[in-house]
Design an enzyme around this catalytic site. Structure first.
Site, PDB file in Angstrom:
ATOM      1  N   ASP A   1       0.830  -1.203   0.000  1.00 28.20           N
ATOM      2  CA  ASP A   1       0.000   0.000   0.000  1.00 28.20           C
ATOM      3  C   ASP A   1       0.870   1.261   0.000  1.00 28.20           C
ATOM      4  O   ASP A   1       1.999   1.262   0.496  1.00 28.20           O
ATOM      5  CB  ASP A   1      -0.879  -0.035   1.258  1.00 28.20           C
TER       6      ASP A   1
ATOM      7  N   GLU B   1       1.587  -0.019  -4.946  1.00 34.14           N
ATOM      8  CA  GLU B   1       0.576   0.965  -5.329  1.00 34.14           C
ATOM      9  C   GLU B   1       1.279   2.289  -5.646  1.00 34.14           C
ATOM     10  O   GLU B   1       1.804   2.946  -4.760  1.00 34.14           O
ATOM     11  CB  GLU B   1      -0.433   1.160  -4.202  1.00 34.14           C
TER      12      GLU B   1
END
Length: 657
Positions: free
Chosen positions: A371, A400
Site C-alpha cells: 500500500d 501501489e
C-alpha cells in the site's frame, strides 16, 4: 491507549505463538526475573540466506539488561531511547531448529526465554509468486462473507460495533467465511486472491461511533491476524485450502504507517521511530496549539504541529522538487490516526523486512501488495525489495503507485532505465489504464483523442517499462468508484464488458474487484463504504445470494457467465500469457488489440461508438497467417476471415484463430 500482546503474556508463564502451539518457555531465576512481555518476530527460521535476525524485546526497563544466547552469536545489542525495548541482532548461521535459550539478566534477576527456531518448509527459490498468467480477485474480508460461528464481540479489543447498516463500521466478514466459498472463485475462473489487510486493527470506533478501521490499513500488531477475522492458524488454513483449489493468495501490507493504537505510539522506541512525532507531546497539545483539521475521516481538533501528507506523489521523482514538497509527501502523516513510520531508521526498516519474510515462511503467501508505496522512503523500500528478491527470486510484489502517467509508474519498476536508483520492485499498478478507461467509457471513439484513443495512447508508452508483463491493470478497486457507478447496472453493462475484455487480453497482470461479476455498483460521493458493500449472500439473513446461479438475477447470471467464460478461456492460454501484442489506431470508432504466439492469434475488437459499424478485415491482414476461420470465444460463433462482420453499438468480440 491499550496494548495488546500476542507472543509473551507474562515473564513467568507460557507464551503462545498463534502459528506455533509450542510457544516459548519463560523461566525466572533469582529474585523475580527480568520482565519480558514480548519478542518480535514471534519465532524465526534457520537456513535463510541472510543468517542474521533482529529480535525486538519488549518489557519494563528491559533496555539495560545483559543478554546471553546459547546456540547463536550476538552480533550487537541496540539500546533504544525508551527503556522498555531492547534490540538483539543475532547470527544464526550455526543455529539449529528448536529452542534457542536467551537469557536476560539484571543483577541477580534473570529470565530465560526459550525462543523457537523452525525449519523452513521449502527453499526461497521454490516459492512461486503471481504472474501475468494469473487473474487477481481483490476482496475486503470484512465485507465478503461471515462464518456461522462468528462472534459478535471479542474481549480484549478496544470498543467496536459490527453494524451492517453503517457503511463505515465493521460488518463482520471473516477468513472462515472466505474459506467456505473457495469453490465460488473456481467457478468464476480467477486464479489468485488479494485480501485487503488482515492484520490486527485495534482502533476504537471514532467520530461518534460512525467510523472504524474495518478496511485494515491501521496495523496495531504486525504479527497477529485481527481476531475479528480469525487467528493466524485460520489464515494459514485458508491459504492451504486455497492452494488445494489452485488459488494463490496475495497479502496486503503497509510499511508507510501503522495504527495509532500500536504500542510504539504510546511508548516510542526511539525519538525518530516515526516522522513528525512532535505533535504527540502533551506539551504541544495545549489549547494554544489546537486547531481544527479536516482529513479523510472528518473534522477534528489537533495540534498545529501535526503534519499531514500532501498526497502528491510526483515530488518523489521530480528532478526539480523542493525539499519541503518531498518531505510533505513522504514524512507527512496519511491521517492523524495513522502514524507515519520512519523507514530511514535502519531498525524500523529491518523490522518491516523481517515481518514480510515471516509471513511468507509462516503462512505461505504467494505475493505482496504494498500500500501507498511512494509515500515511504524510496531507498529503504528498495532495500526491502532487494532482500526479498535475493531470498525469494520467483516471488512477486506489486506496489501501489497512484499517478496516472506511464512515465511515473515505469520509473518505479525493477531495473528501470528511467531512474538511477533501482527500486527492485517487480510489479507496478497501471493507474494510467484505469484513468483512461474510465474516461473513454463516456465518450465516442473518434479519429484522434477521445474514447479508445485514450487507451491506445496509453499503451504506446509501454516502451518505458522494463517488463510490461509485470504491470498490474484494473478497472476499479476499493479506493475508486465502482465502474458501474450509481446508475442502473444494465445501462452500463456493454461498457463493462468492453473494459473487462480489454483488461483480460492485453499484456498485463489483470486485477478484478469483488462483485463486479454480479454487477455491484456504488460511488465514493458520500463515503468509501459505498464502494465496499457486502457481497450478496455472504451474511446471515441475506435474501439475495449471488454465490449460486439460482440466487442471482437474470442480469447478474448473464454477467457472471460471460466473465466466467472469458476467465476460464484465459487460464493457461499461451497466446495471452506469452504472446506479442499489436494494437491498431482506432479506425472508424473500432479499436483492435491483438496477441500472437507462433501461428495463434487473438483479436480483441471493441466498437467504441453508439452506432453499428463494419469490421474492415483489410486493415488487419498482417495478423492472418493463412487462417480462414475465427471463433468468438465469448459466444462460440464462427466467422469466415475476410468476410464483413457487423459490429453492434458498443460491441465486444474476442476472436481466436
Amino acid at each position: 491507549m491499550k496494548k495488546t500482546f500476542l507472543l509473551l503474556m507474562t515473564a513467568t508463564g507460557m507464551a503462545l505463538s498463534s502459528c506455533n502451539p509450542t510457544g516459548a518457555d519463560f523461566k525466572d531465576e533469582g529474585n523475580g526475573g527480568v520482565e519480558v512481555t514480548r519478542i518480535d518476530p514471534t519465532d524465526w527460521y534457520v537456513g535463510m540466506k541472510d543468517p542474521t535476525v533482529q529480535l525486538m524485546a519488549y518489557g519494563k526497563d528491559i533496555r539495560d539488561a545483559e543478554v546471553s544466547v546459547q546456540g547463536a552469536k550476538i552480533d550487537s545489542l541496540v539500546r533504544l531511547d525508551s527503556p522498555n525495548y531492547l534490540l538483539l541482532y543475532l547470527d544464526l548461521s550455526q543455529a539449529k531448529a528448536g529452542e534457542l535459550p536467551i537469557a536476560f539478566k539484571r543483577g541477580d534477576d534473570k529470565t530465560i526465554v526459550r525462543y523457537q527456531l523452525k525449519e523452513r518448509e521449502m527453499k526461497g527459490e521454490e516459492r512461486q509468486g503471481f504472474t501475468n498468467a494469473d487473474v487477481l480477485y481483490m476482496l475486503m474480508p470484512d465485507r465478503f462473507a461471515q462464518s456461522e460461528d462468528h462472534p459478535t464481540q471479542i474481549d480484549g479489543l478496544n470498543d467496536y460495533v459490527e453494524n451492517r447498516a453503517e457503511p463505515s463500521l465493521r460488518h463482520g466478514g471473516d477468513l472462515e467465511g472466505i474459506r467456505q466459498h473457495l469453490d465460488y472463485f473456481n467457478d468464476l475462473g480467477v486464479t489468485a486472491l488479494w485480501f485487503t489487510p488482515v492484520l490486527e486493527n485495534n482502533s476504537p470506533d471514532s467520530y461518534g461511533g460512525k467510523v472504524s478501521t474495518y478496511h485494515g490499513y491501521a496495523t496495531t500488531d504486525y504479527y497477529r491476524v485481527d481476531p475479528r477475522f480469525g487467528t493466524n492458524d485460520d489464515y494459514r488454513r485458508l491459504i492451504d485450502d486455497a492452494h488445494q483449489h489452485g488459488l494463490k493468495v496475495v497479502m496486503d501490507m503497509i510499511f508507510n504507517h501503522s495504527g495509532f493504537e500500536h504500542p510504539w505510539v504510546s511508548d516510542m522506541p526511539s525519538k525518530d521511530w516515526f516522522n513528525n512525532p512532535e505533535w504527540l507531546d502533551p506539551a504541544n497539545q495545549t489549547e494554544e496549539h489546537m486547531i481544527e483539521q479536516r482529513n479523510m475521516d472528518g473534522v477534528t481538533r489537533i495540534s498545529n504541529l501535526y503534519r499531514q501528507t500532501s498526497y502528491k506523489l510526483t515530488p518523489v521523482l521530480d528532478p526539480y522538487a523542493s525539499e519541503i514538497d518531498k518531505a510533505e509527501t513522504t514524512d507527512g502523516w496519511f491521517v492523524p490516526t495513522m502514524p507515519d513510520l520512519n523507514q530511514r531508521n535502519p531498525h524500523v526498516i529491518r523490522y518491516l523486512i523481517q515481518n514480510s519474510e515471516w509471513w511468507i515462511e509462516t503462512v505461505g503467501i504467494d505475493g505482496i501488495r504494498m500500500d501507498t508505496y511512494p509515500y515511504a522512503d524510496r531507498t529503504a523500500m528498495s532495500q526491502w525489495m532487494k532482500v526479498l528478491d535475493e531470498e525469494y527470486p520467483n516471488f512477486n510484489t506489486v506496489g501501489e503507485t497512484w499517478v496516472t502517467e506511464p512515465a511515473y509508474t515505469a520509473a518505479w519498476q525493477k531495473g528501470s532505465r528511467l531512474e538511477s536508483d533501482n527500486s527492485y520492485l517487480k510489479t507496478v499498478m497501471d493507474f494510467s489504464f484505469f484513468d483512461k478507461l474510465n474516461q473513454a467509457r463516456y465518450e465516442e471513439t473518434d479519429g484522434w483523442w477521445h474514447g479508445f484513443n485514450r487507451l491506445y495512447n496509453s499503451f504506446v508508452y509501454d516502451y518505458l517499462y522494463e517488463d510490461p508483463s509485470h504491470v498490474m491493470a484494473f478497472i476499479e478497486n476499493h479506493d475508486t468508484d465502482r465502474f458501474l457507478g450509481d446508475g442502473h447496472a444494465g445501462q452500463d453493462k456493454s461498457a463493462l464488458k468492453q473494459a473487462l475484455a480489454l483488461l483480460l487480453t492485453v499484456q498485463r497482470i489483470p486485477q478484478l474487484y469483488y462483485g463486479t461479476e454480479v454487477l455491484m455498483n456504488g460511488t465514493k460521493a458520500q463515503t468509501d463504504g459505498n464502494v465496499r458493500k457486502d457481497f450478496p449472500g455472504g451474511f446471515k439473513g441475506d435474501k439475495h445470494n449471488c454465490f449460486t446461479a439460482n440466487g442471482r438475477t437474470a442480469d447478474e447470471q448473464e454477467m457472471f457467465q460471460w466473465l466466467s467464460t472469458l476467465l476460464h478461456w484465459r487460464q493457461g492460454n499461451e497466446t495471452i500469457i506469452r504472446g506479442y501484442q499489436t494494437q491498431f489506431c482506432p479506425w472508424k470508432g473500432v479499436y483492435v488489440v491483438a496477441r500472437r504466439w507462433h501461428r495463434n492469434c487473438v483479436m480483441t475488437i471493441l466498437n467504441g461508438t453508439n452506432q453499428p459499424t463494419e469490421l474492415d478485415w483489410s486493415r488487419y491482414k498482417e495478423l492472418i497467417d493463412g487462417q480462414t476461420e475465427a471463433q468468438d470465444i465469448l459466444t462460440g460463433q464462427h466467422y469466415t476471415i475476410g468476410q464483413p462482420i457487423t459490429l453492434e453499438p458498443r460491441a465486444t468480440m474476442v476472436l481466436e484463430f
